[in-house]
Write a protein that holds these residues in place. Structure first.
Motif, short mmCIF file in Angstrom:
data_model
loop_
_atom_site.label_atom_id
_atom_site.label_comp_id
_atom_site.label_asym_id
_atom_site.label_seq_id
_atom_site.Cartn_x
_atom_site.Cartn_y
_atom_site.Cartn_z
N ILE A 81 0.83 -1.21 0.00
CA ILE A 81 0.00 0.00 0.00
C ILE A 81 0.86 1.26 0.00
CG2 ILE A 81 -1.71 1.34 1.30
CD1 ILE A 81 -2.96 -1.06 0.07
N PHE A 82 1.94 1.25 0.81
CA PHE A 82 2.72 2.48 0.92
C PHE A 82 3.78 2.63 -0.16
CE2 PHE A 82 1.39 2.00 5.48
CZ PHE A 82 0.50 3.04 5.43
N ASP A 83 4.32 1.52 -0.60
CA ASP A 83 5.43 1.64 -1.55
C ASP A 83 5.03 1.39 -2.99
OD1 ASP A 83 6.85 2.05 0.74
OD2 ASP A 83 7.47 -0.05 0.93
N ALA A 84 4.00 0.55 -3.18
CA ALA A 84 3.61 0.26 -4.56
C ALA A 84 2.10 0.18 -4.71
CB ALA A 84 4.26 -1.07 -5.00
N PRO A 85 1.41 1.27 -4.38
CA PRO A 85 -0.05 1.22 -4.51
C PRO A 85 -0.47 1.01 -5.95
CG PRO A 85 0.70 3.47 -4.09
CD PRO A 85 1.89 2.60 -3.97
N LYS A 86 -1.57 0.27 -6.14
CA LYS A 86 -1.99 -0.06 -7.49
C LYS A 86 -2.99 0.94 -8.04
CE LYS A 86 -1.42 -5.08 -7.13
NZ LYS A 86 -2.04 -5.85 -6.04
N THR A 87 -3.99 1.29 -7.21
CA THR A 87 -5.04 2.18 -7.73
C THR A 87 -4.59 3.64 -7.70
OG1 THR A 87 -5.99 2.36 -5.54
CG2 THR A 87 -6.89 0.64 -6.95
N GLU A 88 -5.21 4.43 -8.57
CA GLU A 88 -4.91 5.86 -8.61
C GLU A 88 -5.23 6.51 -7.27
OE1 GLU A 88 -3.34 7.89 -10.68
OE2 GLU A 88 -2.85 5.99 -11.70
N ARG A 89 -6.38 6.11 -6.70
CA ARG A 89 -6.84 6.69 -5.45
C ARG A 89 -5.79 6.47 -4.34
NH1 ARG A 89 -7.62 9.60 -2.74
NH2 ARG A 89 -9.30 10.33 -1.41
N ALA A 90 -5.25 5.25 -4.29
CA ALA A 90 -4.26 4.92 -3.27
C ALA A 90 -2.97 5.69 -3.52
CB ALA A 90 -4.01 3.41 -3.27
N LYS A 91 -2.54 5.76 -4.76
CA LYS A 91 -1.32 6.52 -5.09
C LYS A 91 -1.45 7.95 -4.62
CE LYS A 91 0.12 3.98 -9.14
NZ LYS A 91 -0.25 3.83 -10.54
N ASP A 92 -2.60 8.52 -4.92
CA ASP A 92 -2.90 9.89 -4.57
C ASP A 92 -2.81 10.11 -3.06
OD1 ASP A 92 -3.62 12.27 -5.79
OD2 ASP A 92 -5.66 12.10 -4.95
N PHE A 93 -3.49 9.23 -2.31
CA PHE A 93 -3.55 9.38 -0.86
C PHE A 93 -2.18 9.20 -0.23
CE2 PHE A 93 -4.39 7.72 3.46
CZ PHE A 93 -5.08 8.79 3.96
N VAL A 94 -1.47 8.17 -0.68
CA VAL A 94 -0.15 7.90 -0.13
C VAL A 94 0.80 9.05 -0.42
CG1 VAL A 94 1.87 6.40 -0.29
CG2 VAL A 94 -0.40 5.39 -0.12
N ALA A 95 0.73 9.58 -1.63
CA ALA A 95 1.58 10.73 -1.98
C ALA A 95 1.30 11.89 -1.03
CB ALA A 95 1.31 11.14 -3.43
N LYS A 96 0.02 12.10 -0.74
CA LYS A 96 -0.37 13.21 0.14
C LYS A 96 0.17 13.01 1.55
CE LYS A 96 -4.49 15.24 -1.83
NZ LYS A 96 -5.59 14.42 -2.30
N LEU A 124 2.64 11.17 2.49
CA LEU A 124 4.11 11.21 2.50
C LEU A 124 4.59 12.65 2.49
CD1 LEU A 124 5.19 8.22 0.25
CD2 LEU A 124 5.18 8.42 2.74
N ARG A 125 3.86 13.47 1.73
CA ARG A 125 4.23 14.88 1.67
C ARG A 125 4.01 15.54 3.02
NH1 ARG A 125 0.83 17.33 -2.35
NH2 ARG A 125 1.01 15.34 -3.44
N ALA A 126 2.97 15.13 3.68
CA ALA A 126 2.63 15.74 4.96
C ALA A 126 3.63 15.37 6.06
CB ALA A 126 1.23 15.33 5.38
N HIS A 127 4.35 14.26 5.88
CA HIS A 127 5.22 13.81 6.96
C HIS A 127 6.62 14.36 6.89
CE1 HIS A 127 3.10 10.87 9.53
NE2 HIS A 127 2.22 11.03 8.57
#
Ligand SMILES: Nc1ncnc2c1ncn2[C@@H]1O[C@H](COP(=O)(O)OP(=O)(O)OP(=O)(O)O)[C@@H](O)[C@H]1O
Ligand SMILES: [Mg+2]
Lengths: 246, 224
Positions: A226-241, A243-246
């Motif tokens: 989920i964190f390193d290789a998300p498959k769906t666009e939605r997951a990529k989007d959320f994880v990117a967000k 990660l940016r916040a941290h």
């Protein structure tokens, strides 16, 4: 056989649908984390599971037995085995810390008061509140209240523990302590469903991570996936967000 | 107006009046606890009850809060015997005052049920508490603290309200005043003394209630 199996769950507040078609299967001793943006329905899913909001559709099967949320007996059996720590702690304001923790085991499970109190004191000491037994919730900080809520849930000796944002009011040091407790419980084979925004915590403690968005689970997999290789666009989007916040 | 105050003539009634005051307090005390119990049951009926239970509770409250308390006691004392139900004057007064106050306390306590924090009810429910346990461990302690002032007020009003007993020949403070007046015709002196005794009872009740409040909730005044 999964410890907890949720199939195609729908739920709504009044006429506003909040969950739609949620399916999730949790094995015994597994820790599944629910992540997702605010308002995506994480807390609602936990509320449905413990019977505070009756599902519109779908089934919940606990250890092979379907839960009938309209039947008091079935609900009691469910609540006997599940405990929840709420996002807002929900402590009883008219009771001191010790009584908050002991009331359910003593009055509902009818266990011996002295034994329960000894156990509660040990639990409270474990979460660093050994000196606050006689304090009232209004006299505690948010983090302290949260730890009381955790001790209160554990005093019920649940098989399945639902945790809603239990680290959000804790400083990093206490997060470590709570993590230790949770790791200990995991070691004892407790099944857990954990809602958290704390990505380090989620990564460390979960066997699987489910990403929720708009009332549905959009992706589920190991923390690494989920964190390193998300498959769906939605997951990529959320994880990117995040990660940016941290 | 030519009137010579003669308090000397009524001092002999004083012990009698004081004993009457004690009876008034006793009546108020008994009626208050009865009414509180009715109020709790009424509030539970309104809050948890089905359609019919709620209707009955609402009808009860409507009947007893929309008619004068005096009429209610008259009804119990003079009208019920027509149906073969007989009460002594003291019984009729106690039943009347209790039912009347029970109606008001139902309304007061219902507001208490509504003001319990949803969060606490959720937590209690999820732990497996029954309705009765919910009432006993969560709702009543909340009500006792939050509604202590209006409930105490009601008690003080009830102490004063017991004066209607005198109308029915009960030997409470008012009843004894009426009797003493019939004997001595010193209405002004007697009623002044009686009024002072009622004030004293009110002050006493207020002090006792304040002490109770301090004892029970002193530690947590700021926690609401
Ligand atoms: N008691 C309620 N009545 C009506 N709508 C509600 C209620 N509680 C939550 N909702 C709605 O349900 C949706 C999901 O809320 P929920 O609390 O489950 O979100 P969440 O994922 O836990 O968010 P957060 O991360 O902020 O805690 C939201 O749109 C919210 O407005
Ligand atoms: Mg939430």
């Amino acid at each position: 056989m999964p410890h907890l199996e949720i199939t195609n769950l729908d739920a709504a507040y009044k006429s506003q649908p909040v969950l739609s078609g949620v399916s999730l299967s949790v094995e015994k001793g597994e820790v599944v984390s629910l992540i997702g943006p605010s308002g995506s329905g994480k807390s609602t899913l936990l509320r449905v599971l413990v019977g505070l909001l009756p599902p519109r559709k779908g089934t919940v099967v606990l250890d092979g037995t379907p839960v009938d949320y309209s039947d008091q007996r079935s609900l009691r059996a469910l609540r006997d085995r599940c405990a929840i720590v709420f996002q807002q702690f929900n402590l009883f304001r008219n009771m001191d810390v010790l009584r908050n923790v002991t009331i359910a085991p003593v009055k509902i499970k009818k266990r011996d008061r002295r034994e329960v109190e000894a156990e509660a004191e040990a639990l409270l000491a474990k979460v660093g509140l050994g000196d606050k037994l006689r304090a009232y919730p209004s006299e505690l900080s948010g983090g302290q209240q949260q730890r009381v809520a955790i001790a209160r849930a554990l005093a019920l000796r649940p098989e399945i523990l639902l945790l809603d944002e239990v680290t959000s009011a804790l400083d990093p040091e206490l997060v470590q302590e709570v993590l230790d407790i949770i790791r200990l419980l995991v070691g004892e084979g407790m099944t857990m469903l954990v809602v958290s925004h704390e990505m380090g915590f989620v990564r460390e403690v979960s066997s699987r991570v489910a990403l929720m968005s708009a009332g549905a689970i959009v992706e589920i997999g190991s923390p690494a996936q989920i964190f390193d290789a998300p498959k769906t666009e939605r997951a990529k989007d959320f994880v990117a967000k995040i990660l940016r916040a941290h | 107006m030519q009137y010579t105050f003669q308090f000397g003539q009524i001092t002999r009634y004083l012990p009698d009046l004081l004993a009457g005051a004690l009876i008034s307090l006793e009546i108020a005390f008994v009626c208050f606890w009865g009414a509180l119990l009715i109020g709790l049951l009424g509030a539970m009926a309104l809050h948890f009850g089905g359609v019919w239970t709620r209707r009955v509770a609402r009808a009860y409250v409507a009947c007893f809060t929309n008619t004068p308390g005096l009429v209610q006691i008259y009804f119990i004392y003079f009208a019920l015997p027509e149906f073969g139900i007989l009460f002594s004057s003291l019984q009729a007064v106690i039943i009347g005052i209790t039912l009347n106050a029970g109606g008001y306390l139902t309304l007061i306590l219902k507001s208490g049920f509504l003001s319990v924090h949803r969060n606490e009810l959720d937590a209690a429910e999820v732990m497996g508490m029954s309705r009765l346990q919910l009432v006993r461990y969560i709702i009543v302690p909340h009500i006792a603290r939050v509604l202590f002032p209006p409930i105490s007020n009601k008690f003080i009003l009830m102490v004063l309200g017991t004066a209607v007993a005198g109308v029915f020949g009960v030997e409470d403070l008012m009843g004894r005043t009426i009797n003493a007046n019939a004997e001595s015709f010193r209405a002004i002196e007697l009623l002044s003394v009686t009024a002072c005794l009622y004030v004293a009872m009110t002050i006493l009740a207020t002090l006792v209630l304040a002490a109770v409040s301090l004892l029970c909730f002193g530690r947590r005044r700021s926690s609401i």
